[in-house]
Design a protein around this motif. Structure first.
Motif, PDB file in Angstrom:
ATOM      1  N   GLY A   1      -9.530  -9.499   8.375  1.00  0.00           N
ATOM      2  CA  GLY A   1      -8.548  -8.787   9.182  1.00  0.00           C
ATOM      3  C   GLY A   1      -7.122  -9.206   8.910  1.00  0.00           C
ATOM      4  O   GLY A   1      -6.199  -8.384   8.971  1.00  0.00           O
ATOM      5  N   ILE A   2      -6.900 -10.475   8.593  1.00  0.00           N
ATOM      6  CA  ILE A   2      -5.542 -10.953   8.355  1.00  0.00           C
ATOM      7  C   ILE A   2      -5.270 -11.188   6.860  1.00  0.00           C
ATOM      8  O   ILE A   2      -4.139 -11.422   6.455  1.00  0.00           O
ATOM      9  N   ARG A   3      -6.295 -11.064   6.047  1.00  0.00           N
ATOM     10  CA  ARG A   3      -6.131 -11.285   4.609  1.00  0.00           C
ATOM     11  C   ARG A   3      -5.088 -10.352   3.979  1.00  0.00           C
ATOM     12  O   ARG A   3      -4.317 -10.790   3.114  1.00  0.00           O
ATOM     13  N   PRO A   4      -5.009  -9.060   4.379  1.00  0.00           N
ATOM     14  CA  PRO A   4      -3.964  -8.202   3.790  1.00  0.00           C
ATOM     15  C   PRO A   4      -2.544  -8.708   4.040  1.00  0.00           C
ATOM     16  O   PRO A   4      -1.652  -8.488   3.218  1.00  0.00           O
ATOM     17  N   TYR A   5      -2.322  -9.397   5.158  1.00  0.00           N
ATOM     18  CA  TYR A   5      -0.999  -9.935   5.438  1.00  0.00           C
ATOM     19  C   TYR A   5      -0.646 -11.044   4.447  1.00  0.00           C
ATOM     20  O   TYR A   5       0.498 -11.146   4.009  1.00  0.00           O
ATOM     21  N   PHE A   6      -1.631 -11.855   4.109  1.00  0.00           N
ATOM     22  CA  PHE A   6      -1.392 -12.901   3.112  1.00  0.00           C
ATOM     23  C   PHE A   6      -1.209 -12.289   1.721  1.00  0.00           C
ATOM     24  O   PHE A   6      -0.436 -12.800   0.912  1.00  0.00           O
ATOM     25  N   ARG A   7      -1.939 -11.207   1.431  1.00  0.00           N
ATOM     26  CA  ARG A   7      -1.737 -10.530   0.147  1.00  0.00           C
ATOM     27  C   ARG A   7      -0.325  -9.969   0.052  1.00  0.00           C
ATOM     28  O   ARG A   7       0.285  -9.977  -1.017  1.00  0.00           O
ATOM     29  N   ASP A   8       0.190  -9.469   1.178  1.00  0.00           N
ATOM     30  CA  ASP A   8       1.560  -8.957   1.187  1.00  0.00           C
ATOM     31  C   ASP A   8       2.558 -10.073   0.879  1.00  0.00           C
ATOM     32  O   ASP A   8       3.508  -9.875   0.113  1.00  0.00           O
ATOM     33  N   VAL A   9       2.344 -11.248   1.457  1.00  0.00           N
ATOM     34  CA  VAL A   9       3.212 -12.390   1.163  1.00  0.00           C
ATOM     35  C   VAL A   9       3.111 -12.763  -0.313  1.00  0.00           C
ATOM     36  O   VAL A   9       4.121 -13.036  -0.977  1.00  0.00           O
ATOM     37  N   GLU A  10       1.886 -12.748  -0.835  1.00  0.00           N
ATOM     38  CA  GLU A  10       1.691 -13.079  -2.247  1.00  0.00           C
ATOM     39  C   GLU A  10       2.421 -12.074  -3.147  1.00  0.00           C
ATOM     40  O   GLU A  10       3.054 -12.461  -4.144  1.00  0.00           O
ATOM     41  N   ASP A  11       2.337 -10.791  -2.810  1.00  0.00           N
ATOM     42  CA  ASP A  11       3.028  -9.768  -3.602  1.00  0.00           C
ATOM     43  C   ASP A  11       4.534 -10.006  -3.606  1.00  0.00           C
ATOM     44  O   ASP A  11       5.197  -9.867  -4.643  1.00  0.00           O
ATOM     45  N   HIS A  12       5.087 -10.365  -2.451  1.00  0.00           N
ATOM     46  CA  HIS A  12       6.521 -10.642  -2.377  1.00  0.00           C
ATOM     47  C   HIS A  12       6.889 -11.869  -3.219  1.00  0.00           C
ATOM     48  O   HIS A  12       7.934 -11.888  -3.877  1.00  0.00           O
ATOM     49  N   LEU A  13       6.027 -12.866  -3.231  1.00  0.00           N
ATOM     50  CA  LEU A  13       6.297 -14.066  -4.036  1.00  0.00           C
ATOM     51  C   LEU A  13       6.207 -13.760  -5.526  1.00  0.00           C
ATOM     52  O   LEU A  13       6.961 -14.325  -6.329  1.00  0.00           O
ATOM     53  N   VAL A  14       5.296 -12.880  -5.905  1.00  0.00           N
ATOM     54  CA  VAL A  14       5.229 -12.454  -7.309  1.00  0.00           C
ATOM     55  C   VAL A  14       6.508 -11.719  -7.699  1.00  0.00           C
ATOM     56  O   VAL A  14       7.063 -11.925  -8.788  1.00  0.00           O
ATOM     57  N   THR A  15       6.989 -10.860  -6.793  1.00  0.00           N
ATOM     58  CA  THR A  15       8.246 -10.150  -7.043  1.00  0.00           C
ATOM     59  C   THR A  15       9.404 -11.133  -7.169  1.00  0.00           C
ATOM     60  O   THR A  15      10.282 -10.966  -8.037  1.00  0.00           O
ATOM     61  N   ILE A  16       9.419 -12.146  -6.327  1.00  0.00           N
ATOM     62  CA  ILE A  16      10.468 -13.169  -6.402  1.00  0.00           C
ATOM     63  C   ILE A  16      10.410 -13.888  -7.745  1.00  0.00           C
ATOM     64  O   ILE A  16      11.441 -14.122  -8.385  1.00  0.00           O
ATOM     65  N   ARG A  17       9.204 -14.225  -8.178  1.00  0.00           N
ATOM     66  CA  ARG A  17       9.057 -14.893  -9.471  1.00  0.00           C
ATOM     67  C   ARG A  17       9.599 -14.032 -10.606  1.00  0.00           C
ATOM     68  O   ARG A  17      10.356 -14.515 -11.467  1.00  0.00           O
ATOM     69  N   ASP A  18       9.238 -12.761 -10.620  1.00  0.00           N
ATOM     70  CA  ASP A  18       9.721 -11.863 -11.672  1.00  0.00           C
ATOM     71  C   ASP A  18      11.240 -11.692 -11.585  1.00  0.00           C
ATOM     72  O   ASP A  18      11.931 -11.656 -12.615  1.00  0.00           O
ATOM     73  N   SER A  19      11.757 -11.593 -10.370  1.00  0.00           N
ATOM     74  CA  SER A  19      13.206 -11.421 -10.194  1.00  0.00           C
ATOM     75  C   SER A  19      13.963 -12.651 -10.678  1.00  0.00           C
ATOM     76  O   SER A  19      15.036 -12.531 -11.285  1.00  0.00           O
ATOM     77  N   VAL A  20      13.425 -13.830 -10.408  1.00  0.00           N
ATOM     78  CA  VAL A  20      14.077 -15.066 -10.867  1.00  0.00           C
ATOM     79  C   VAL A  20      14.189 -15.072 -12.387  1.00  0.00           C
ATOM     80  O   VAL A  20      15.240 -15.394 -12.951  1.00  0.00           O
ATOM     81  N   ASP A  21      13.108 -14.700 -13.073  1.00  0.00           N
ATOM     82  CA  ASP A  21      13.138 -14.675 -14.540  1.00  0.00           C
ATOM     83  C   ASP A  21      14.145 -13.641 -15.050  1.00  0.00           C
ATOM     84  O   ASP A  21      14.906 -13.908 -15.991  1.00  0.00           O
ATOM     85  N   GLN A  22      14.146 -12.457 -14.437  1.00  0.00           N
ATOM     86  CA  GLN A  22      15.072 -11.411 -14.871  1.00  0.00           C
ATOM     87  C   GLN A  22      16.524 -11.801 -14.611  1.00  0.00           C
ATOM     88  O   GLN A  22      17.400 -11.575 -15.464  1.00  0.00           O
ATOM     89  N   LEU A  23      16.781 -12.401 -13.463  1.00  0.00           N
ATOM     90  CA  LEU A  23      18.162 -12.779 -13.134  1.00  0.00           C
ATOM     91  C   LEU A  23      18.631 -13.946 -13.985  1.00  0.00           C
ATOM     92  O   LEU A  23      19.827 -14.043 -14.305  1.00  0.00           O
TER      93      LEU A  23
END
Length: 323
Positions: free
Chosen positions: A219-241
């Protein structure tokens, strides 16, 4: 300073209760607690260690500053270290705050400095009380989601400042090279801090999702997946920036080199033009006989040669865009 709160059956039950009541509360069915310490001493955590059975090594790490982002698993608990991003100051330096947490089946104990505002976590919990029945994972999600959102805001701020750098780089005829380099290096340093202290949190969340915390239900696992997706985006953004900042630095150096070449061409061109009068007057000043010597015709001839050759050189250099 310590703040305590308890929930029973997904509903807020008590707050500001003594720490020595933690073991009694977590022993009750469907009850979980959040204990939040601000700048605790080692002696302050001894009671929590006794109440919840926290491993001594985890308590030792909680007291020491400068821990790397991680998720350590012990027999009956987890030890989590994350960094909350405070944002960029006017000089472009990034501020981060270390946050540590003990996680048991029915308790979350957070430890941080006075510069950390837990209000963001509380607002997320208040806005998502419909999943409060998931217990401690709900509290963990509130903490991780707040940390991730703060990092995302910092990324957006860095991206905006890089855009300003690019505008300053091409928006003026003579940009301040040292100022642009200083701002670029500070932004790259900020990105390095994000890469070192925030990006690894994605591994901790991934570990939670893959079974390090069995209490995380579907029931709460999708919320953690959402956090993980945001962290992946942050990782990619850091490399691009980081690439964007490096590009700004390279472009700034190339523009400086081009400006230097332009100046050198102009100086060389004027030096060549000035050399003509020097050469002609030097020729007519020889101690030998030549046409026009001691006559006005010699003066007018030399002046004519000076003016003519100087104009010809000027037109040639101008046509080549050297002047």
């Amino acid at each position: 300073m310590v703040m305590t709160r308890a929930w029973r059956n997904g509903t807020a039950a008590e707050q500001d209760f003594p720490v020595d009541r933690i073991s009694d509360l977590v022993a009750e069915d469907d009850t979980f607690v959040w204990v939040d310490y601000t700048d605790p001493e080692a002696s302050d955590l001894e009671q929590v260690e006794t109440e919840l059975g926290i491993h001594a090594l985890a308590v030792e790490d909680a007291v020491e500053r400068g821990q790397r982002p991680k998720l350590d698993r012990y027999r009956d608990s987890l030890f989590l270290v994350v960094y909350d991003v405070g944002g960029l100051d006017d000089a472009g330096d990034l501020t981060t705050h270390e946050v540590k947490a003990f996680v048991t089946e029915r308790a979350l104990v957070t430890i941080h400095g006075a510069d950390v505002d837990t209000g963001a976590v509380e607002r997320r919990l208040s806005a998502n009380t419909d999943i409060a029945d998931h217990g401690v994972p709900w509290l963990m999600w509130g903490l991780l989601d707040a940390v991730t959102d703060h990092a995302t805001t910092a990324i957006e701020d860095i991206e905006r400042r890089i855009d300003e750098l690019e505008e300053d780089l091409f928006g003026h005829g003579n940009p301040r090279e040292k100022q642009i380099q200083r701002r670029s290096f500070r932004l790259r340093k900020a990105l390095a801090v994000l890469r070192r202290q925030v990006v690894p949190t994605r591994d901790s969340v991934a570990s939670l999702l893959h079974g390090d915390a069995e209490t995380i239900s579907d029931g709460i696992r999708p919320y953690f997946r959402d956090v993980e997706d945001h962290l992946v985006t942050i990782r990619d953004s850091v490399d691009q920036l980081r690439d964007a900042v490096s590009s700004v630095l390279d472009t700034n150096l190339n523009l400086a080199s081009n400006r230097q070449n332009t100046v050198m061409k102009k100086v060389t061109s004027w030096a060549a033009i000035i050399a003509i009068p020097t050469a002609i007057t030097g020729f007519f000043g020889q101690n030998v006989t030549f046409p026009g010597e001691s006559h006005w015709s010699g003066l007018w001839l030399s002046l004519g040669l000076i003016v003519t050759t100087s104009l010809v050189l000027y037109r040639v250099f101008k046509s080549k865009d050297w002047l």
